[in-house]
Design a protein around this motif. Structure first.
Motif, PDB file in Angstrom:
ATOM      1  N   LEU A 150     -70.157 -21.520 -20.323  1.00  0.00           N
ATOM      2  CA  LEU A 150     -70.156 -20.073 -19.962  1.00  0.00           C
ATOM      3  C   LEU A 150     -68.882 -19.260 -20.227  1.00  0.00           C
ATOM      4  O   LEU A 150     -68.589 -18.063 -20.550  1.00  0.00           O
ATOM      5  CB  LEU A 150     -70.691 -19.812 -18.716  1.00  0.00           C
ATOM      6  N   GLY A 151     -67.677 -20.224 -19.947  1.00  0.00           N
ATOM      7  CA  GLY A 151     -66.474 -19.575 -20.286  1.00  0.00           C
ATOM      8  C   GLY A 151     -66.051 -18.173 -19.701  1.00  0.00           C
ATOM      9  O   GLY A 151     -66.520 -18.103 -18.329  1.00  0.00           O
ATOM     10  N   ASP A 152     -65.745 -17.390 -20.262  1.00  0.00           N
ATOM     11  CA  ASP A 152     -65.170 -15.766 -19.882  1.00  0.00           C
ATOM     12  C   ASP A 152     -66.397 -15.123 -19.252  1.00  0.00           C
ATOM     13  O   ASP A 152     -66.221 -14.465 -18.544  1.00  0.00           O
ATOM     14  CB  ASP A 152     -64.614 -15.178 -20.615  1.00  0.00           C
ATOM     15  N   GLN A 153     -67.568 -15.590 -19.523  1.00  0.00           N
ATOM     16  CA  GLN A 153     -68.927 -14.873 -18.921  1.00  0.00           C
ATOM     17  C   GLN A 153     -68.796 -15.184 -17.289  1.00  0.00           C
ATOM     18  O   GLN A 153     -69.616 -14.436 -16.805  1.00  0.00           O
ATOM     19  CB  GLN A 153     -70.261 -15.330 -19.589  1.00  0.00           C
ATOM     20  N   LEU A 154     -68.260 -16.064 -16.946  1.00  0.00           N
ATOM     21  CA  LEU A 154     -68.203 -16.461 -15.532  1.00  0.00           C
ATOM     22  C   LEU A 154     -67.532 -15.342 -14.812  1.00  0.00           C
ATOM     23  O   LEU A 154     -67.714 -15.081 -13.520  1.00  0.00           O
ATOM     24  CB  LEU A 154     -67.693 -17.678 -15.066  1.00  0.00           C
ATOM     25  N   LYS A 155     -66.717 -14.519 -15.460  1.00  0.00           N
ATOM     26  CA  LYS A 155     -66.025 -13.454 -14.748  1.00  0.00           C
ATOM     27  C   LYS A 155     -66.852 -11.990 -14.521  1.00  0.00           C
ATOM     28  O   LYS A 155     -66.475 -11.227 -13.915  1.00  0.00           O
ATOM     29  CB  LYS A 155     -64.889 -12.745 -15.870  1.00  0.00           C
ATOM     30  N   LYS A 156     -68.194 -12.139 -15.001  1.00  0.00           N
ATOM     31  CA  LYS A 156     -69.103 -11.150 -14.903  1.00  0.00           C
ATOM     32  C   LYS A 156     -69.544 -11.264 -13.423  1.00  0.00           C
ATOM     33  O   LYS A 156     -69.870 -12.007 -12.972  1.00  0.00           O
ATOM     34  CB  LYS A 156     -70.175 -11.172 -15.902  1.00  0.00           C
ATOM     35  N   GLU A 157     -69.502  -9.880 -12.832  1.00  0.00           N
ATOM     36  CA  GLU A 157     -70.113 -10.028 -11.470  1.00  0.00           C
ATOM     37  C   GLU A 157     -71.415  -9.990 -11.751  1.00  0.00           C
ATOM     38  O   GLU A 157     -72.009  -9.134 -12.054  1.00  0.00           O
ATOM     39  CB  GLU A 157     -69.317  -8.801 -10.511  1.00  0.00           C
ATOM     40  N   VAL A 158     -72.166 -10.903 -10.754  1.00  0.00           N
ATOM     41  CA  VAL A 158     -73.534 -11.026 -10.733  1.00  0.00           C
ATOM     42  C   VAL A 158     -74.197 -10.298  -9.532  1.00  0.00           C
ATOM     43  O   VAL A 158     -73.921 -11.070  -8.453  1.00  0.00           O
ATOM     44  CB  VAL A 158     -74.077 -12.541 -10.721  1.00  0.00           C
ATOM     45  N   SER A 159     -75.026  -9.560  -9.412  1.00  0.00           N
ATOM     46  CA  SER A 159     -75.653  -8.881  -8.385  1.00  0.00           C
ATOM     47  C   SER A 159     -77.075  -9.530  -8.190  1.00  0.00           C
ATOM     48  O   SER A 159     -77.840  -9.982  -9.160  1.00  0.00           O
ATOM     49  CB  SER A 159     -75.692  -7.476  -8.341  1.00  0.00           C
ATOM     50  N   MET A 160     -77.607  -9.793  -6.986  1.00  0.00           N
ATOM     51  CA  MET A 160     -79.063 -10.166  -6.686  1.00  0.00           C
ATOM     52  C   MET A 160     -79.601  -9.228  -5.578  1.00  0.00           C
ATOM     53  O   MET A 160     -79.176  -9.099  -4.576  1.00  0.00           O
ATOM     54  CB  MET A 160     -78.889 -11.905  -6.176  1.00  0.00           C
ATOM     55  N   VAL A 161     -81.110  -8.989  -6.275  1.00  0.00           N
ATOM     56  CA  VAL A 161     -81.790  -7.940  -5.330  1.00  0.00           C
ATOM     57  C   VAL A 161     -82.963  -8.547  -5.132  1.00  0.00           C
ATOM     58  O   VAL A 161     -83.824  -9.347  -5.975  1.00  0.00           O
ATOM     59  CB  VAL A 161     -81.839  -6.760  -5.657  1.00  0.00           C
ATOM     60  N   ARG A 162     -83.696  -8.489  -3.967  1.00  0.00           N
ATOM     61  CA  ARG A 162     -84.969  -9.092  -3.624  1.00  0.00           C
ATOM     62  C   ARG A 162     -85.955  -8.263  -2.978  1.00  0.00           C
ATOM     63  O   ARG A 162     -85.570  -7.436  -2.156  1.00  0.00           O
ATOM     64  CB  ARG A 162     -84.892 -10.261  -2.862  1.00  0.00           C
ATOM     65  N   PHE A 163     -87.167  -8.010  -3.533  1.00  0.00           N
ATOM     66  CA  PHE A 163     -88.167  -7.097  -3.168  1.00  0.00           C
ATOM     67  C   PHE A 163     -89.278  -7.768  -2.321  1.00  0.00           C
ATOM     68  O   PHE A 163     -89.737  -8.543  -2.933  1.00  0.00           O
ATOM     69  CB  PHE A 163     -88.753  -6.070  -4.357  1.00  0.00           C
ATOM     70  N   ILE A 164     -89.396  -7.502  -0.822  1.00  0.00           N
ATOM     71  CA  ILE A 164     -90.653  -7.897  -0.298  1.00  0.00           C
ATOM     72  C   ILE A 164     -91.163  -6.776   0.256  1.00  0.00           C
ATOM     73  O   ILE A 164     -90.654  -5.795   0.447  1.00  0.00           O
ATOM     74  CB  ILE A 164     -89.870  -8.764   0.788  1.00  0.00           C
TER      75      ILE A 164
ATOM     76  N   ARG B 158     -83.546  -6.661  -0.035  1.00  0.00           N
ATOM     77  CA  ARG B 158     -82.646  -7.371   0.300  1.00  0.00           C
ATOM     78  C   ARG B 158     -81.593  -7.483  -0.641  1.00  0.00           C
ATOM     79  O   ARG B 158     -81.864  -7.525  -1.609  1.00  0.00           O
ATOM     80  CB  ARG B 158     -83.097  -8.624   0.948  1.00  0.00           C
ATOM     81  N   ILE B 159     -80.236  -7.403  -0.318  1.00  0.00           N
ATOM     82  CA  ILE B 159     -79.275  -7.827  -1.189  1.00  0.00           C
ATOM     83  C   ILE B 159     -78.853  -8.888  -1.094  1.00  0.00           C
ATOM     84  O   ILE B 159     -78.194  -9.256   0.225  1.00  0.00           O
ATOM     85  CB  ILE B 159     -78.215  -6.722  -1.341  1.00  0.00           C
ATOM     86  N   TYR B 160     -78.596  -9.800  -1.867  1.00  0.00           N
ATOM     87  CA  TYR B 160     -78.462 -11.380  -1.469  1.00  0.00           C
ATOM     88  C   TYR B 160     -77.278 -11.885  -1.821  1.00  0.00           C
ATOM     89  O   TYR B 160     -76.450 -11.550  -2.848  1.00  0.00           O
ATOM     90  CB  TYR B 160     -79.692 -12.372  -2.507  1.00  0.00           C
ATOM     91  N   HIS B 161     -76.613 -12.611  -0.771  1.00  0.00           N
ATOM     92  CA  HIS B 161     -75.404 -13.062  -0.702  1.00  0.00           C
ATOM     93  C   HIS B 161     -74.970 -14.503  -0.935  1.00  0.00           C
ATOM     94  O   HIS B 161     -75.779 -15.181  -1.520  1.00  0.00           O
ATOM     95  CB  HIS B 161     -74.692 -12.818   0.890  1.00  0.00           C
ATOM     96  N   LYS B 162     -74.021 -15.135  -0.729  1.00  0.00           N
ATOM     97  CA  LYS B 162     -73.601 -16.442  -1.264  1.00  0.00           C
ATOM     98  C   LYS B 162     -74.113 -17.534  -0.493  1.00  0.00           C
ATOM     99  O   LYS B 162     -74.243 -18.707  -1.007  1.00  0.00           O
ATOM    100  CB  LYS B 162     -72.145 -16.686  -0.913  1.00  0.00           C
ATOM    101  N   ASP B 163     -74.649 -17.543   0.951  1.00  0.00           N
ATOM    102  CA  ASP B 163     -75.451 -18.634   1.410  1.00  0.00           C
ATOM    103  C   ASP B 163     -77.046 -18.669   1.170  1.00  0.00           C
ATOM    104  O   ASP B 163     -77.845 -19.446   1.997  1.00  0.00           O
ATOM    105  CB  ASP B 163     -75.226 -18.501   2.723  1.00  0.00           C
ATOM    106  N   SER B 164     -77.505 -17.968   0.082  1.00  0.00           N
ATOM    107  CA  SER B 164     -78.771 -17.973  -0.357  1.00  0.00           C
ATOM    108  C   SER B 164     -78.980 -19.094  -1.300  1.00  0.00           C
ATOM    109  O   SER B 164     -77.978 -19.497  -1.808  1.00  0.00           O
ATOM    110  CB  SER B 164     -79.282 -16.758  -0.973  1.00  0.00           C
ATOM    111  N   PHE B 165     -80.055 -19.776  -1.516  1.00  0.00           N
ATOM    112  CA  PHE B 165     -80.304 -20.594  -2.379  1.00  0.00           C
ATOM    113  C   PHE B 165     -79.697 -20.402  -3.838  1.00  0.00           C
ATOM    114  O   PHE B 165     -78.863 -21.246  -4.399  1.00  0.00           O
ATOM    115  CB  PHE B 165     -81.932 -20.797  -2.668  1.00  0.00           C
TER     116      PHE B 165
END
Length: 317
Positions: A184-198, A203-210
């Motif tokens: 992955l190299g430099d691609q790890l610098k990309k900021e990854v966002s996570m969203v869940r719809f229920i 919900r916006i998911y944080h670091k202590d999620s699976f």
């Protein structure tokens, strides 16, 4: 006490009495020596297990994945949160396994009928049933279901007397993560966002999620507002859509069959505020499977999540 509850308790008591009568002496092998036994320290005490268990009942989704990864097919398991009754990615391996309720609503009668020699559960889900469960068979309870799947996995491998196999599963996974980090190299610098719809909740998911733990292990950057050591921001309103922005956005939808979660996702993804996000303008919004990225929570799902990341970032098929 309700009649149904009384009948259930009487049924379980009668089965346990019969089992005790048939097992009041320790089993012996062909040489006449007593079966080996081992103790497992767990979240609610110590369990003593005789021999390597052959009839295991598992009471969490992530625990089911752990057993399958260890080469153990349970005789009974709780139903997957979505699926009929199992997630698609484990359905073939779970043929003929009996359903024993759900994580939050166990069917004790079904568990008793299976005559297990080991039950594996979770304090967060089944603390109230622990005393009944340990009367049926030795019962090992993990502490929680959040965060790093490896912690529970190590306990499960001890419980089924397969520690060496468990260490290999983890070592193989860790090596795969290390190999991917290099690719992955430099691609790890990309900021990854996570969203869940229920249904009824975003919900916006944080670091202590699976999935948050796995992204962190890989070394991906996260938007500043998501660099939080908890599960998620729940009850998100549309005013918080700007907090979803990043270089890449993954969203997953917990759809139970009524279509409501899918409708919610469609509404938000088409909202002008969402369309105005940089991640949306750059066409870097990806839908991923909720079972894999969140709900299943086990080692098999973790590897399938890595598959998704390879496909999207490394264009591997």
């Amino acid at each position: 006490m309700k009649w149904k509850s009384l009948l259930t308790l009487l049924f379980i008591s009668s089965i346990l009495l019969l089992a005790a009568c048939g097992n009041n002496e320790e089993k012996e092998d062909s040489s006449g020596s007593k079966e080996d036994s081992y103790k497992v320290e767990h979240a609610m005490g110590t369990a003593t297990v005789k021999g390597t268990p052959k009839r295991v009942v598992i009471l969490t989704n992530e625990g089911t994945e752990a057993l399958l990864a260890l080469g153990v097919k349970p005789v009974g398991a709780v139903q997957s949160w979505t699926g009929d009754p199992w997630y698609d990615h484990i359905a073939d391996d779970m043929k003929d396994v009996e359903v024993v309720g759900t994580e939050s609503e166990l069917n004790l009668e079904a568990i008793v009928k299976l005559k297990p020699d080991l039950i594996i559960g979770n304090k967060m889900r089944q603390e109230e049933q622990y005393n009944q469960l340990k009367e049926i068979a030795p019962t090992v309870m993990a502490e929680t279901l959040r965060g790093n799947w490896k912690e529970n996995f190590e306990l499960y491998s001890k419980a089924v007397n397969k520690e060496d196999e468990g260490k290999k599963v983890i070592a193989d996974y860790d090596q795969r993560v290390e190999d991917m980090k290099g690719e992955l190299g430099d691609q790890l610098k990309k900021e990854v966002s996570m969203v869940r719809f229920i249904s009824g909740d975003v919900r916006i998911y944080h670091k202590d999620s699976f999935s948050g733990v796995i992204l962190d292990q890989l070394g991906f950057a996260r938007p500043e507002s998501q660099e939080v050591d908890d599960l998620a921001e729940q009850g998100v309103t549309k005013e918080r859509i700007p907090a979803m922005d990043g270089d890449v956005l993954f969203y997953f939808t917990y759809e139970t069959g009524d279509g409501e979660a899918n409708k919610l996702a469609e509404d938000w993804l088409n909202d002008p505020l969402f369309k105005n996000l940089n991640v949306s303008k750059e066409d870097q919004v990806y839908e991923v499977n909720d079972a894999i990225w969140n709900t299943a929570g086990g080692v098999l799902a973790a590897n399938k999540m890595l598959d998704d990341i390879e496909k999207i970032f490394l264009e591997k098929q």
